[in-house]
Design a protein around this motif. Structure first.
Motif, PDB file in Angstrom:
ATOM      1  N   PRO A  44     -17.774  14.395  20.641  1.00  0.00           N
ATOM      2  CA  PRO A  44     -18.442  13.878  21.515  1.00  0.00           C
ATOM      3  C   PRO A  44     -17.765  13.972  22.733  1.00  0.00           C
ATOM      4  CG  PRO A  44     -17.757  12.823  20.018  1.00  0.00           C
ATOM      5  CD  PRO A  44     -16.933  12.961  19.414  1.00  0.00           C
ATOM      6  N   ILE A  45     -18.493  14.071  23.661  1.00  0.00           N
ATOM      7  CA  ILE A  45     -17.981  14.186  25.512  1.00  0.00           C
ATOM      8  C   ILE A  45     -16.634  13.902  26.332  1.00  0.00           C
ATOM      9  CG2 ILE A  45     -19.449  12.996  26.857  1.00  0.00           C
ATOM     10  CD1 ILE A  45     -18.348  17.172  27.564  1.00  0.00           C
ATOM     11  N   ASP A  46     -16.899  12.012  25.257  1.00  0.00           N
ATOM     12  CA  ASP A  46     -15.849  11.629  26.098  1.00  0.00           C
ATOM     13  C   ASP A  46     -14.928  10.943  24.509  1.00  0.00           C
ATOM     14  OD1 ASP A  46     -17.259  10.115  24.077  1.00  0.00           O
ATOM     15  OD2 ASP A  46     -17.027   8.191  24.563  1.00  0.00           O
ATOM     16  N   PHE A  47     -14.281  12.013  23.837  1.00  0.00           N
ATOM     17  CA  PHE A  47     -13.483  11.747  22.507  1.00  0.00           C
ATOM     18  C   PHE A  47     -12.301  12.496  23.008  1.00  0.00           C
ATOM     19  CE2 PHE A  47     -10.912  13.999  19.321  1.00  0.00           C
ATOM     20  CZ  PHE A  47     -10.456  12.830  18.203  1.00  0.00           C
ATOM     21  N   VAL A  48     -11.130  12.432  23.406  1.00  0.00           N
ATOM     22  CA  VAL A  48      -9.720  12.437  23.758  1.00  0.00           C
ATOM     23  C   VAL A  48      -8.291  12.197  22.728  1.00  0.00           C
ATOM     24  CG1 VAL A  48      -8.443  12.329  25.556  1.00  0.00           C
ATOM     25  CG2 VAL A  48     -10.482  12.045  25.839  1.00  0.00           C
ATOM     26  N   LEU A  49      -7.829  13.405  22.869  1.00  0.00           N
ATOM     27  CA  LEU A  49      -6.096  13.505  21.645  1.00  0.00           C
ATOM     28  C   LEU A  49      -5.001  13.443  22.771  1.00  0.00           C
ATOM     29  CD1 LEU A  49      -6.234  16.421  19.245  1.00  0.00           C
ATOM     30  CD2 LEU A  49      -6.295  13.824  18.627  1.00  0.00           C
ATOM     31  N   GLU A  50      -4.707  12.054  22.359  1.00  0.00           N
ATOM     32  CA  GLU A  50      -3.500  12.046  23.295  1.00  0.00           C
ATOM     33  C   GLU A  50      -2.314  12.292  22.415  1.00  0.00           C
ATOM     34  OE1 GLU A  50      -3.474   7.919  25.214  1.00  0.00           O
ATOM     35  OE2 GLU A  50      -4.302   8.153  26.849  1.00  0.00           O
ATOM     36  N   CYS A  57      -3.293  10.178  19.055  1.00  0.00           N
ATOM     37  CA  CYS A  57      -3.725   9.240  18.931  1.00  0.00           C
ATOM     38  C   CYS A  57      -5.156   9.595  19.721  1.00  0.00           C
ATOM     39  CB  CYS A  57      -3.484   8.379  20.179  1.00  0.00           C
ATOM     40  SG  CYS A  57      -1.585   7.278  19.530  1.00  0.00           S
ATOM     41  N   ARG A  58      -5.887   9.427  19.460  1.00  0.00           N
ATOM     42  CA  ARG A  58      -7.529   9.757  19.552  1.00  0.00           C
ATOM     43  C   ARG A  58      -8.283   8.741  19.593  1.00  0.00           C
ATOM     44  NH1 ARG A  58     -10.325  11.947  14.591  1.00  0.00           N
ATOM     45  NH2 ARG A  58     -12.260  11.387  15.203  1.00  0.00           N
ATOM     46  N   GLU A  59      -9.247   8.881  21.072  1.00  0.00           N
ATOM     47  CA  GLU A  59      -9.501   7.370  21.500  1.00  0.00           C
ATOM     48  C   GLU A  59     -11.150   8.245  21.969  1.00  0.00           C
ATOM     49  OE1 GLU A  59      -9.407   5.159  25.573  1.00  0.00           O
ATOM     50  OE2 GLU A  59      -7.365   6.066  25.042  1.00  0.00           O
ATOM     51  N   GLN A  60     -12.177   7.479  21.685  1.00  0.00           N
ATOM     52  CA  GLN A  60     -13.695   7.521  22.220  1.00  0.00           C
ATOM     53  C   GLN A  60     -13.446   6.640  23.540  1.00  0.00           C
ATOM     54  OE1 GLN A  60     -15.365   9.373  19.689  1.00  0.00           O
ATOM     55  NE2 GLN A  60     -17.177   9.467  21.293  1.00  0.00           N
ATOM     56  N   GLN A  61     -13.637   6.924  24.633  1.00  0.00           N
ATOM     57  CA  GLN A  61     -13.568   6.501  25.769  1.00  0.00           C
ATOM     58  C   GLN A  61     -14.751   5.557  25.960  1.00  0.00           C
ATOM     59  OE1 GLN A  61     -12.071   9.968  28.653  1.00  0.00           O
ATOM     60  NE2 GLN A  61     -10.571   8.807  28.748  1.00  0.00           N
ATOM     61  N   SER A  62     -15.450   5.940  25.289  1.00  0.00           N
ATOM     62  CA  SER A  62     -17.091   5.181  25.604  1.00  0.00           C
ATOM     63  C   SER A  62     -16.505   3.449  25.137  1.00  0.00           C
ATOM     64  CB  SER A  62     -18.009   5.126  25.505  1.00  0.00           C
ATOM     65  OG  SER A  62     -18.281   5.943  24.075  1.00  0.00           O
ATOM     66  N   THR A  63     -16.230   3.220  23.920  1.00  0.00           N
ATOM     67  CA  THR A  63     -15.677   2.086  23.104  1.00  0.00           C
ATOM     68  C   THR A  63     -14.676   2.111  22.953  1.00  0.00           C
ATOM     69  OG1 THR A  63     -16.360   3.166  20.923  1.00  0.00           O
ATOM     70  CG2 THR A  63     -17.815   3.133  21.644  1.00  0.00           C
ATOM     71  N   HIS A  64     -14.001   2.598  23.235  1.00  0.00           N
ATOM     72  CA  HIS A  64     -12.315   2.409  23.786  1.00  0.00           C
ATOM     73  C   HIS A  64     -11.942   2.247  22.437  1.00  0.00           C
ATOM     74  CE1 HIS A  64     -11.864   1.615  28.161  1.00  0.00           C
ATOM     75  NE2 HIS A  64     -12.359   1.152  28.126  1.00  0.00           N
ATOM     76  N   ASP A  65     -12.626   3.269  21.248  1.00  0.00           N
ATOM     77  CA  ASP A  65     -11.927   2.549  19.697  1.00  0.00           C
ATOM     78  C   ASP A  65     -10.535   3.796  20.069  1.00  0.00           C
ATOM     79  OD1 ASP A  65     -13.652   1.242  18.977  1.00  0.00           O
ATOM     80  OD2 ASP A  65     -14.958   2.250  18.429  1.00  0.00           O
ATOM     81  N   ARG A  66      -9.260   3.342  18.984  1.00  0.00           N
ATOM     82  CA  ARG A  66      -8.202   3.760  20.123  1.00  0.00           C
ATOM     83  C   ARG A  66      -7.360   4.175  18.115  1.00  0.00           C
ATOM     84  NH1 ARG A  66      -4.799   5.819  24.069  1.00  0.00           N
ATOM     85  NH2 ARG A  66      -2.650   5.667  23.252  1.00  0.00           N
ATOM     86  N   LEU A  67      -7.211   5.521  18.148  1.00  0.00           N
ATOM     87  CA  LEU A  67      -6.704   5.394  16.235  1.00  0.00           C
ATOM     88  C   LEU A  67      -4.955   5.996  16.870  1.00  0.00           C
ATOM     89  CD1 LEU A  67      -7.161   4.194  13.762  1.00  0.00           C
ATOM     90  CD2 LEU A  67      -8.074   6.238  13.122  1.00  0.00           C
ATOM     91  N   CYS A  68      -3.953   5.284  16.239  1.00  0.00           N
ATOM     92  CA  CYS A  68      -2.428   6.698  16.654  1.00  0.00           C
ATOM     93  C   CYS A  68      -2.645   7.226  15.200  1.00  0.00           C
ATOM     94  CB  CYS A  68      -2.106   6.168  16.769  1.00  0.00           C
ATOM     95  SG  CYS A  68      -1.540   5.267  18.558  1.00  0.00           S
TER      96      CYS A  68
END
Length: 189
Positions: A44-50, A57-68
């Motif tokens: 998804p366009i709002d998916f970010v890997l940190e 960590c991965r985060e879905q920015q629209s829902t602020h679901d973050r999983l490290c």
């Protein structure tokens, strides 16, 4: 008599900058955002890997679901800039703590006169610790786009890297300020 009781300005500057640098470097070392990977194909366009030096960590920015604790599928943690940062950043933090203890003893510590030699030595230790954290952050920044990442993804420096940079610079400046105490030490001799 009252003038001799004042703590020299360079010592105050060093004792303010170095703890601030320690706090920033500590935060930058522990937090997992040295690099952000976004716009990954098939995501998804709002998916970010940190990516940090200890965790991904991965985060879905629209829902602020973050999983490290994400699996390192591309060998990111095996890369030399990451390995060097894993060794040098904690070493720098320990050296900074040691330097601050010595600086506290030299700057005043319930004495009428500061111990200029001790404060100067602490300044050199703090300068060294700042350089020890600046080296891995600079190398990581230089290799930011060469480290493994999904093809065609967007790569940017993360806030942890910026905090580590700022912390390193504050430690170097604070260490230099304290090292100026050698000047007073030499004048006394």
């Amino acid at each position: 008599y009252l003038l001799s009781m004042r703590t020299p300005t360079v010592m105050i500057v060093g004792m303010v900058l170095c703890p601030c640098g320690l706090l920033l470097t500590f935060t930058g070392t522990l937090t997992p955002s040295w690099r952000q990977v976004s716009r990954i194909p098939d995501q998804p366009i709002d998916f970010v890997l940190e990516q940090g030096i200890w965790d991904i960590c991965r985060e879905q920015q629209s829902t602020h679901d973050r999983l490290c604790g994400q699996a390192d599928e591309m060998g990111y943690f095996e890369q030399q800039p990451v390995r060097v940062a894993q060794g040098m950043m904690p070493t720098s933090l320990v050296l900074t703590l040691l330097g601050l203890v010595v600086a506290t003893l030299g700057v005043r510590c319930w004495r009428k006169e500061p111990r200029h030699l001790l404060a100067g030595v602490a300044g050199l230790v703090l300068l060294l610790s700042g350089l020890m954290s600046l080296v891995p952050t600079s190398w990581y920044t230089h290799e930011l786009w060469a480290l493994p990442a999904p093809a065609r993804a967007t790569l940017v420096a993360g806030y942890s890297l910026v905090l580590s940079y700022l912390g390193s610079c504050l430690q170097i400046l604070g260490g230099l300020a304290l090292a100026l105490s050698f000047h007073q030490c030499c004048k006394e001799r």
